[in-house]
Design a protein around this motif. Sequence first.
Motif, mmCIF file in Angstrom:
data_model
loop_
_atom_site.group_PDB
_atom_site.id
_atom_site.type_symbol
_atom_site.label_atom_id
_atom_site.label_comp_id
_atom_site.label_asym_id
_atom_site.label_seq_id
_atom_site.Cartn_x
_atom_site.Cartn_y
_atom_site.Cartn_z
ATOM 1 N N PHE A 28 0.808 -1.212 0.000
ATOM 2 C CA PHE A 28 0.000 0.000 0.000
ATOM 3 C C PHE A 28 0.849 1.274 0.000
ATOM 4 O O PHE A 28 0.327 2.370 -0.193
ATOM 5 C CB PHE A 28 -0.939 0.030 1.209
ATOM 6 N N ASP A 29 2.139 1.129 0.239
ATOM 7 C CA ASP A 29 3.007 2.291 0.416
ATOM 8 C C ASP A 29 3.753 2.640 -0.869
ATOM 9 O O ASP A 29 4.046 1.767 -1.685
ATOM 10 C CB ASP A 29 4.024 2.027 1.528
ATOM 11 N N PHE A 151 -17.284 -8.704 -8.276
ATOM 12 C CA PHE A 151 -17.858 -7.467 -7.744
ATOM 13 C C PHE A 151 -17.124 -6.204 -8.191
ATOM 14 O O PHE A 151 -17.720 -5.303 -8.783
ATOM 15 C CB PHE A 151 -17.863 -7.550 -6.209
ATOM 16 N N ALA A 152 -15.825 -6.130 -7.933
ATOM 17 C CA ALA A 152 -15.093 -4.880 -8.148
ATOM 18 C C ALA A 152 -15.094 -4.449 -9.609
ATOM 19 O O ALA A 152 -15.241 -3.259 -9.909
ATOM 20 C CB ALA A 152 -13.652 -5.015 -7.645
ATOM 21 N N LEU A 153 -14.940 -5.391 -10.526
ATOM 22 C CA LEU A 153 -14.936 -5.050 -11.951
ATOM 23 C C LEU A 153 -16.351 -4.850 -12.508
ATOM 24 O O LEU A 153 -16.586 -3.895 -13.263
ATOM 25 C CB LEU A 153 -14.178 -6.124 -12.732
ATOM 26 N N LEU A 256 -8.656 -2.754 -4.100
ATOM 27 C CA LEU A 256 -7.507 -2.384 -3.273
ATOM 28 C C LEU A 256 -7.970 -1.723 -1.973
ATOM 29 O O LEU A 256 -7.374 -1.945 -0.909
ATOM 30 C CB LEU A 256 -6.600 -1.443 -4.061
ATOM 31 N N GLY A 257 -9.028 -0.918 -2.042
ATOM 32 C CA GLY A 257 -9.572 -0.307 -0.835
ATOM 33 C C GLY A 257 -10.094 -1.349 0.131
ATOM 34 O O GLY A 257 -9.902 -1.250 1.349
ATOM 35 N N GLY A 401 -3.359 -1.994 -8.533
ATOM 36 C CA GLY A 401 -4.452 -2.706 -7.882
ATOM 37 C C GLY A 401 -4.055 -4.155 -7.695
ATOM 38 O O GLY A 401 -2.877 -4.473 -7.521
ATOM 39 N N VAL A 402 -5.054 -5.032 -7.727
ATOM 40 C CA VAL A 402 -4.809 -6.470 -7.619
ATOM 41 C C VAL A 402 -5.505 -7.174 -8.769
ATOM 42 O O VAL A 402 -6.578 -6.770 -9.210
ATOM 43 C CB VAL A 402 -5.298 -7.040 -6.266
ATOM 44 N N TYR A 403 -4.876 -8.239 -9.257
ATOM 45 C CA TYR A 403 -5.498 -9.018 -10.318
ATOM 46 C C TYR A 403 -6.613 -9.908 -9.770
ATOM 47 O O TYR A 403 -7.608 -10.152 -10.452
ATOM 48 C CB TYR A 403 -4.447 -9.891 -11.021
#
Length: 409
Positions: A28-29, A151-153, A256-257, A401-403
């Motif tokens: 996250f940094d 969900f996210a996509l 990511l959130g 983000g994440v895959y």
Amino acid sequence: MTSTVEPVGESLAGLPRFPMARAAGCPFDPPPTAVTKQKEAALSRVGLWDGSTPWMVTRYAEQRALLADPRVSADINRPGYPLQTPLPPGGGSASFILMDDPEHARLRRMVTAPFAIKRVEALRPAVQTIVDELIDDMLAGPKPVDLVDAFALPVPSLVICELLGVPYGDHDFFQDNSQIVIKRDTEPEQRVAAQRALLGYLDELMGEKIAAPADDLLSGLAERVKAGELTRSEAAQMGVLLLIAGHETTANMIALGTLALLEHPGQLALLRDSDDPKLVASAVEELLRYLNIVHNGRRRVALEDIEIGGELIRAGEGLIMANDVANRDPDAFPEPDRLDIERDARHHVAFGFGVHQCLGQPLARLELQVVYSTLYRRIPTLRLAADLDQIPFKHDGSVYGVYELPVTW
């Protein structure tokens, strides 16, 4: 075939390579090298894949000043512009975000109205329905589940398709090609092919809207084409930009959130247990600041000599606004490395600053507010179904983000 874009983090002539590598175990940094450079100076030189050595701007105040400075250009075709990847034959994209005023302003005005705050707020019930139905589907299905895919996509894809007038049934096509376009290590030929595929798709849609307009944004552009205010090619290019930006960025912020909140259970509990819309809005701003998914910085080139931050930027020199580290500037955000959803973080630069700041930010904010106020309340036991070090992060793209994000409850 060997990629023309070299790996993240390698040095060039003694300069740190940009974009820089994040620290293992600290997804996250911002990259540690960027943080060190910020402590040393507001501006410092970095090396790019093509051997150029633009200025990296790390501090918040200098970034905002330069992003608002008319002596700084966003035109990707100007000499000295710090390119992320090689330009295709004939020059760079015709997207208005990579143009300067007055042409940038002329084209941007044509798509501003649908993203006005009042117009976007009217979409809240529809977005809420989309979010609830997708959560219903997750709860009724097997677990664990990949939150990105389930969900996210789909949330921002469904929303932007409705707004633009793009058939959601084509989502696999535009999502796959969008991924090819935004990955930094995509071969130039593959990127050009994906861009052409998307442009051809939007051009065909534009033809349909010209022939039979509906109540959507693309139809509004079609009317401008018929009126001679836009070429069909310009309209299709604008459609590509809005389609990619309208689903990729928000999708990554949702996933990511969620991961960041799961890794900060106290903050997650505070958000989950509150029915205060002001706290939800505050959480959105803080997560945008804390995570900053624009991964390759905002690129510009100086049109004139500019003195700032104790340095002299010469005309024709490239600039990279490293927004991730600027949003961790302690002069702008006390205790910047702490996630605090009660913080007033509205002055972050996650959406940029100045005339080129993100057009779709009202829509992104609304979608994130609905998601963050609904998902964790409806699935209060949501948790990771894998260890953090097993999560595949998007270190190879211009959007972070994440895959995948395997979760269960």
